[in-house]
Enzyme design. Structure first.
Site, PDB file in Angstrom:
ATOM      1  NE  ARG A 111      -8.753   6.068  -6.534  1.00  0.00           N
ATOM      2  CZ  ARG A 111      -9.331   4.884  -6.547  1.00  0.00           C
ATOM      3  NH1 ARG A 111     -10.102   4.549  -7.544  1.00  0.00           N
ATOM      4  NH2 ARG A 111      -9.135   4.030  -5.570  1.00  0.00           N
ATOM      5  CG  ASN A 149     -15.032   5.176  -7.246  1.00  0.00           C
ATOM      6  OD1 ASN A 149     -15.795   4.239  -7.437  1.00  0.00           O
ATOM      7  ND2 ASN A 149     -13.906   5.048  -6.580  1.00  0.00           N
ATOM      8  CD  GLU A 150     -14.815   3.461  -2.512  1.00  0.00           C
ATOM      9  OE1 GLU A 150     -13.685   3.910  -2.268  1.00  0.00           O
ATOM     10  OE2 GLU A 150     -15.128   2.268  -2.325  1.00  0.00           O
ATOM     11  CD  GLU A 308     -15.380  -0.198  -6.185  1.00  0.00           C
ATOM     12  OE1 GLU A 308     -14.454  -0.394  -5.370  1.00  0.00           O
ATOM     13  OE2 GLU A 308     -15.523   0.874  -6.792  1.00  0.00           O
ATOM     14  CD  GLU A 356      -6.869   0.742  -7.591  1.00  0.00           C
ATOM     15  OE1 GLU A 356      -7.623   0.674  -8.572  1.00  0.00           O
ATOM     16  OE2 GLU A 356      -7.249   1.037  -6.443  1.00  0.00           O
ATOM     17  CE  LYS A 357       3.001  -2.030 -11.068  1.00  0.00           C
ATOM     18  NZ  LYS A 357       2.636  -0.653 -10.673  1.00  0.00           N
ATOM     19  CG  HIS A 359      -7.188  -4.569  -6.201  1.00  0.00           C
ATOM     20  ND1 HIS A 359      -8.274  -5.386  -6.450  1.00  0.00           N
ATOM     21  CD2 HIS A 359      -7.507  -3.815  -5.126  1.00  0.00           C
ATOM     22  CE1 HIS A 359      -9.219  -5.113  -5.555  1.00  0.00           C
ATOM     23  NE2 HIS A 359      -8.773  -4.170  -4.733  1.00  0.00           N
TER      24      HIS A 359
HETATM   25  C1  GAL Z   1     -12.207   1.208  -4.022  1.00  0.00           C
HETATM   26  C2  GAL Z   1     -12.292   2.069  -5.260  1.00  0.00           C
HETATM   27  C3  GAL Z   1     -11.886   1.289  -6.513  1.00  0.00           C
HETATM   28  C4  GAL Z   1     -10.597   0.547  -6.274  1.00  0.00           C
HETATM   29  C5  GAL Z   1     -10.753  -0.322  -5.053  1.00  0.00           C
HETATM   30  C6  GAL Z   1      -9.537  -1.150  -4.741  1.00  0.00           C
HETATM   31  O1  GAL Z   1     -12.224   1.968  -2.862  1.00  0.00           O
HETATM   32  O2  GAL Z   1     -13.599   2.551  -5.425  1.00  0.00           O
HETATM   33  O3  GAL Z   1     -11.751   2.174  -7.602  1.00  0.00           O
HETATM   34  O4  GAL Z   1      -9.571   1.457  -6.063  1.00  0.00           O
HETATM   35  O5  GAL Z   1     -11.031   0.476  -3.934  1.00  0.00           O
HETATM   36  O6  GAL Z   1      -9.723  -1.935  -3.590  1.00  0.00           O
END
Ligand code: GAL
Length: 662
Positions: A111, A149-150, A308, A356-357, A359
């Site tokens: 991404r 995003n970020e 987040e 990210e499964k 996470h």
């Molecule tokens: C952030 C990101 C999210 C997700 C998260 C996982 O940096 O904005 O989309 O990937 O990390 O920790």
């Protein structure tokens, strides 16, 4: 402009229903209601669904979800999905794929895979955002916009052909002519003089150090390109949906190096920040506090949003430790204590597939029968009781100087020691102050500092003349300034201020430095007063300052290590080494002299923060802690306090104080 809805503290997170069938969507909403979720961020990575082929927009699938959420009273923070352009876009415009400093162009499959300067990306962004905003104009569920995003994480700088073209334009706007650029970049060194703008390239990977002024400007330029990409979207959103606040989420202290958040914050309606714990780091809640204080500071003290954080483990660190029982609650409430009016997570439901499964999420793979989910539901109830905190402010008497330009410049190649790192000193001072129970604001070196009793400049390597004068004025007017080594060395072009170090600060500190004496790895030097130093030693010649402590060993034995300069109504301190231990005590002395009041006798496992009329007591330790002299009502249990309050191990107590602290 903070979003009006939801009322109270916003609770929820990133919601990615496109990964699940409809039955699960229904269960999601039921679970959200159970936990008291009132805000979700939608659509962050959904470009491929919103525009399955160029120019054909499909929002029907999203309408169904937005309407279902709305019917359940859950507000939507609608994202523009530009952090993940679809495969068809990349296939049609392979030139939009970013190129690294090493010249390697990344491929599709991750991404953040488009260059912010690429014209095709900007055009596609504008078209999609216009369609999205037009479609959702006036929708009562959409209370705010979440752009991208970020930014900057992980894509900070891009070295593609579009970036180079934009870079040359940027330089033409920044410098009057090539002579001025040659001068600013010191191209007389190594014979780098430019005679045509077209000769200037991005500061690519090289077998030797690349011109530091060129690299510093490229960092400024690159950050500005992301900001332009953000502003392009924000302006369209403001035009079509005026009154709906626009934000983008910052990458906290974890990955914020490439983004100058002082500049970014000015472009946002509300500051939003992400934070992830460094799982293996002891006392990692101190980095969390720092991230929250930084978010509040760039927001100018206004309430901000925790966009987040994680309910449990992340999946991208070497060893991803799960949070222990109570840790997620302590983390969440610490953000609120430090000014956040929201507690949001990545993400609502754990993904079964994709990168990210592993996470954590609010709803883990183990489902609603898990401890994790029980804690999420309890936290929702806590946050409802904290609704009265919304909008209130945190007051700090002490500030730390933080400047991204100095961060960038300090960490370029070929400094006197590889141990000179911006975060190393900033973290050391922040941690010592945190342990002293002092609440910190961050300030840019050019900011008005008159409201702070103490200002600490841990790593102000790059300091303009104007900022140095600002610090001078602060001290003369009665401020207390503490400066750490390797500060005030260069100007905005990484050119050394004329004369002896520290050129920009000689006057305010009342001293000059004849020579740096960086220490060997693991070497320490003794300092009088029972303090050992590492990393740094140097030969100071006082010129107005008095030596408070001296080096007792090493290359500068017998010469000052800590100086004090009384100037006007204030005092400027200078510390010429990195204390191995004892920084906290040293700082305590400065705080005492400056009259900074703070609680005494509490263990440094207790985090104590005042926000408006609320006193937050967060016990990170394994033992109960008693805090004396608390008068007010416990927010979670309604208990009346007038005297000592005991906070159980791992627990959080919030007291609405009767006689608010002055
Ligand atoms: C952030 C990101 C999210 C997700 C998260 C996982 O940096 O904005 O989309 O990937 O990390 O920790």
């Amino acid at each position: 402009m903070y979003p009006e809805r939801p009322a109270g503290i916003a609770y929820g997170g990133d919601y990615n229903p496109e990964q699940w069938p409809r039955e699960v969507h229904e269960e999601d909403v039921a679970l959200m209601r159970e936990a008291g979720v009132n805000l979700v961020s939608l659509g962050m990575f959904s470009w491929a669904l919103m525009e399955p082929e160029e120019g054909r927009h499909e929002f029907g699938w999203l309408d169904e979800i937005v309407d279902r959420l709305h019917a359940a009273g859950i507000a939507v923070d609608l994202a523009t999905p530009t952090a993940a352009p679809p495969a068809w876009f990349t296939a049609r415009h392979p030139d939009t794929l970013p190129v690294g400093r090493d010249g390697v162009r990344i491929g599709f499959g991750g991404r953040q895979n488009a260059c912010s300067s690429a014209p095709a990306f900007r055009e596609a962004t504008a078209r999609l955002v216009r369609a999205l905003a037009t479609h959702y104009r006036g929708h009562p569920a959409v209370v705010m916009w979440h752009v991208h995003n970020e930014y900057g994480a992980p894509l900070g700088e891009c070295y593609c052909e579009h970036s180079v073209a934009a870079w040359r334009d940027w330089l033409r706007h920044t410098y009057r002519d090539l002579a001025e650029l040659n001068d600013a970049w010191g191209t007389a060194f190594w014979g780098q003089r430019y005679t045509d703008w077209a000769q200037i390239d991005a500061p690519r990977h090289n077998h030797t150090a690349v011109n530091p002024a060129q690299r510093l400007d490229f960092a400024r330029f690159s950050d500005g390109q992301h900001r332009e990409h953000y502003a392009l979207q924000r302006d369209i959103l403001r035009e079509i949906t005026p009154g709906v606040p626009v934000t983008t989420n910052f990458a906290g202290t974890v990955n914020c190096k490439s983004t100058d958040l002082w500049q970014w914050a000015r472009e946002l309606d509300v500051v939003a920040n992400d934070h992830y714990l460094k799982a293996e780091q002891p006392d990692n809640h101190i980095d969390l506090a720092m991230s929250a204080d930084l978010a509040r500071s760039v927001a100018g003290g206004e309430p901000w949003m925790l966009m987040e954080h994680s309910a449990g483990a992340v999946n991208w660190q070497p060893r991803n430790l799960a949070k222990r029982p109570g840790e997620m609650r302590r983390n969440s409430l610490a953000h609120v204590a430090r000014g956040s009016d929201s507690v949001l997570f990545f993400q609502f439901r754990a993904s079964r597939f994709g990168a990210e499964k592993f996470h954590s999420a609010m709803v883990p793979h183990a489902g609603a029968g898990s401890t994790q989910w029980r804690e999420i539901v309890e936290l929702g109830a806590d946050l409802r009781r904290l609704a009265g905190v919304r909008g209130s402010r945190v007051r700090a008497d002490v500030a730390l100087v933080w400047d991204w330009e100095s961060y960038w410049a300090l960490e370029l190649d070929w400094r006197p020691s590889v141990d000179l790192r911006f975060r190393e000193r900033a973290d050391a001072f922040y941690e010592a102050l945190w342990r002293e129970h002092v609440t910190i604001d961050f300030v840019h070196p050019s900011a008005d500092m008159s409201r702070y009793r103490v200002v600490v400049a841990p790593s102000a390597y790059l300091l303009t003349d104007a900022s140095a004068k600002n610090l001078h004025r602060y001290v003369e007017a009665g401020g207390n300034l503490l400066v750490s080594y390797f500060s005030g060395i260069v100007d905005e072009h990484d050119t050394i201020h004329p004369g002896a170090y520290p050129g920009a600060l000689r006057e305010v500190l009342g001293l000059s430095i004849e020579e740096f004496h960086p220490l060997r790895e693991h070497e320490t030097v003794a300092v009088t007063g029972g303090l050992d130093g590492r990393i740094w030693s140097e030969r100071i010649h006082p010129a107005g300052a008095v030596a408070e402590r001296a080096f007792a060993s090493g290359p500068d034995a017998g010469h000052p290590a800590l100086t004090r300069h009384d100037l006007g109504a204030g005092t400027a301190w200078y510390l010429a080494t990195a204390p191995v231990t004892g920084l906290r005590e040293l700082l305590a002395g400065v705080l005492d002299r400056a009259g900074v009041s703070r609680p005494r006798g509490l263990p440094d496992t207790l985090e104590l923060v005042r926000r408006g009329h609320h006193l937050f007591l967060i016990n990170h330790g394994d033992e109960p802690v008693t805090v004396e002299g608390v008068t007010g009502t416990g927010v979670f249990d309604g208990a009346h306090h007038d005297g000592p309050v005991t906070v159980a191990a791992g627990a959080v107590t919030v007291v609405e104080e009767q006689s608010p602290h002055p």
